[in-house]
Design an enzyme around this catalytic site. Structure first.
Site, PDB file in Angstrom:
ATOM      1  N   ASP A   1      -0.903   6.301   6.719  1.00 43.34           N
ATOM      2  CA  ASP A   1      -1.011   4.866   6.972  1.00 43.34           C
ATOM      3  C   ASP A   1      -1.642   4.479   8.150  1.00 43.34           C
ATOM      4  O   ASP A   1      -1.924   5.464   9.223  1.00 43.34           O
ATOM      5  CB  ASP A   1       0.537   4.453   7.265  1.00 43.34           C
ATOM      6  CG  ASP A   1       0.445   2.817   7.117  1.00 43.34           C
ATOM      7  OD1 ASP A   1      -0.316   2.316   6.394  1.00 43.34           O
ATOM      8  OD2 ASP A   1       1.640   2.345   7.621  1.00 43.34           O
TER       9      ASP A   1
ATOM     10  N   ARG B   1       6.410  -8.456   1.373  1.00 48.49           N
ATOM     11  CA  ARG B   1       7.146  -7.821   2.226  1.00 48.49           C
ATOM     12  C   ARG B   1       7.713  -8.997   2.975  1.00 48.49           C
ATOM     13  O   ARG B   1       9.021  -9.002   3.365  1.00 48.49           O
ATOM     14  CB  ARG B   1       6.457  -7.148   3.361  1.00 48.49           C
ATOM     15  CG  ARG B   1       7.191  -6.559   4.680  1.00 48.49           C
ATOM     16  CD  ARG B   1       6.497  -5.782   5.770  1.00 48.49           C
ATOM     17  NE  ARG B   1       5.846  -4.589   5.077  1.00 48.49           N
ATOM     18  CZ  ARG B   1       4.795  -4.010   5.770  1.00 48.49           C
ATOM     19  NH1 ARG B   1       4.274  -4.400   6.786  1.00 48.49           N
ATOM     20  NH2 ARG B   1       4.358  -3.034   5.090  1.00 48.49           N
TER      21      ARG B   1
ATOM     22  N   THR C   1      -5.509  -1.381   7.326  1.00 44.01           N
ATOM     23  CA  THR C   1      -5.444  -3.061   7.254  1.00 44.01           C
ATOM     24  C   THR C   1      -7.024  -3.375   7.956  1.00 44.01           C
ATOM     25  O   THR C   1      -7.324  -4.491   7.892  1.00 44.01           O
ATOM     26  CB  THR C   1      -4.683  -3.462   8.273  1.00 44.01           C
ATOM     27  OG1 THR C   1      -4.504  -3.157   9.690  1.00 44.01           O
ATOM     28  CG2 THR C   1      -3.061  -3.358   7.719  1.00 44.01           C
TER      29      THR C   1
ATOM     30  N   LYS D   1       1.066  -1.191  -0.200  1.00 42.40           N
ATOM     31  CA  LYS D   1       0.096   0.118  -0.227  1.00 42.40           C
ATOM     32  C   LYS D   1       1.087   1.348   0.003  1.00 42.40           C
ATOM     33  O   LYS D   1       0.647   2.346  -0.628  1.00 42.40           O
ATOM     34  CB  LYS D   1      -0.880   0.078   1.134  1.00 42.40           C
ATOM     35  CG  LYS D   1      -1.820  -1.132   1.282  1.00 42.40           C
ATOM     36  CD  LYS D   1      -2.839  -0.980   2.139  1.00 42.40           C
ATOM     37  CE  LYS D   1      -2.235  -1.446   3.623  1.00 42.40           C
ATOM     38  NZ  LYS D   1      -1.684  -2.889   3.834  1.00 42.40           N
ATOM     39  N   THR D   2       1.997   1.288   0.935  1.00 47.61           N
ATOM     40  CA  THR D   2       2.772   2.364   0.839  1.00 47.61           C
ATOM     41  C   THR D   2       3.410   2.464  -0.512  1.00 47.61           C
ATOM     42  O   THR D   2       3.636   3.718  -0.995  1.00 47.61           O
ATOM     43  CB  THR D   2       3.762   2.043   2.040  1.00 47.61           C
ATOM     44  OG1 THR D   2       2.928   2.005   3.208  1.00 47.61           O
ATOM     45  CG2 THR D   2       4.767   3.415   1.983  1.00 47.61           C
TER      46      THR D   2
END
Length: 348
Positions: free
Chosen positions: A113, A221, A162, A68-69
């Site tokens: 975030d 990740r 999330t 997402k980032t």
């Protein structure tokens, strides 16, 4: 000695952060996976640029580690815009949010975030800012208080979360673009790992990449994290090349099994089976029994176990499924699924 030099443990935090930045793709062409989202965002970006407008506010949601980032940075770069990054828990007072908004320039992107963790008082400041690009400030207290409205430059807010269910409806409805990032397929993760290995200058076979990808829980990740740890084993115990056998033995040493389950996941399954007869058991009771925080179980471990079908949520709590018993090499009690089987019997 400067702060970014090696400390007494040999860990260099600055170097690790630099590696993370190198592994992140910089534009849509390098971003692997999420094809529908990429194509849609390309259209929205091209349309906004063609009209000379800022992009609508964007909300990205999905499990941690899906990019997402990274995607936010790519979108901002495609719009030739500056990206300002912050996080919901870091904004403690309404004044903090007002200061961040007031410091934006025309066309800037503001990335927040974990936006679902914003304080409600802070969230209310965002409503007029997102809708009308104005900032309402109250000066003074009591009967003498007065409100001042300041104009803000047009900007794009990118929110990442999330847990989209925790967002309030007024905030969620102010996003013009909403996308759900899905877990990655093994083939996509293998491509990501292969690219990362080239960035890290590590030799790796396609089979080695696939072995790491298969155990990465559908998350880029985690795939990159496993790659760096397997690289260490390959360097110290092998010839530096990550083959399937090297990846398999290294991940076994790290207690990551072929389905991507780690020691915590297995501890959860075994606790439900051995301490609670396979379930049902409540989250707080399970958390206390294995000495792990309830939030960690609910947000990190449980979603993956549910995706694999190893556990189920019931009104009375969590239960281990047949597949969960089978994965651990255990036989479920004879009566464990008797009720379910009776429901599937044909009527006489």
């Amino acid at each position: 000695m400067t702060e970014d030099r090696l400390n007494t443990t040999g860990y260099n935090q600055q170097e690790d952060e630099d590696i993370e930045l190198k592994l992140r793709p910089a534009h849509f062409g390098e971003y692997i996976g999420q094809e529908k989202i990429k194509e849609n965002m390309k259209v929205f970006v091209q349309a906004a640029l063609g009209r000379g407008e800022t992009l609508d506010h964007v909300l990205l949601y999905g499990q941690p580690g899906l990019g997402k980032t990274t995607l936010s940075g790519i979108i901002a770069s495609a719009m030739n815009a500056r990206l300002r990054v912050t996080a919901g828990p870091a904004i403690e007072r309404p004044g903090d949010m007002a200061a961040i908004l007031n410091d934006l320039n025309e066309g800037d992107f503001l990335f927040i975030d974990e936006i679902h963790r914003l304080n409600r008082n802070i969230e209310e400041i965002l409503y007029p800012a997102m809708e009308d690009f104005v900032l309402d400030i109250v000066i003074g207290k009591g009967p003498g208080a007065r409100s001042i409205r300041l104009d803000l430059p047009r900007f794009t807010l990118v929110g990442a979360t999330t847990r989209i269910g925790l967002l309030t409806a007024p905030l969620r409805d102010r996003f013009g673009v909403v996308h759900h990032l899905e877990p990655y397929r093994v083939a996509e993760l293998a491509t990501i790992v292969t690219r990362s290995a080239k960035v890290l200058d590590v030799g790796m076979t396609p089979e080695g990449a696939e072995e790491i990808a298969r155990r990465a829980r559908g998350t880029p990740r985690i795939a990159n994290r496993l790659l760096k740890r397997v690289r260490d084993f390959a360097q110290v115990r092998y010839d530096g090349i990550i083959t399937q056998e090297v990846a398999k033995s290294s991940l076994d040493m790290l207690e990551i099994d072929p389905m991507g389950l780690d020691s915590v996941d297995k501890k959860i399954l075994l606790a439900i089976i051995e301490k609670f007869g396979g379930g049902p058991v409540g989250l707080d009771t399970l958390s206390a029994s294995i000495d792990e925080e309830a939030g960690t179980l609910e947000d990190v471990a449980e979603p993956y176990l549910l995706q694999l079908g190893l556990i189920q949520r019931t009104p009375r709590g969590r239960v281990v499924t047949r597949l969960g018993y089978s994965h651990l090499g255990l036989t479920p009690p004879a009566l464990a699924f008797a009720a379910d089987e009776q429901l599937t019997l044909p009527l006489s």
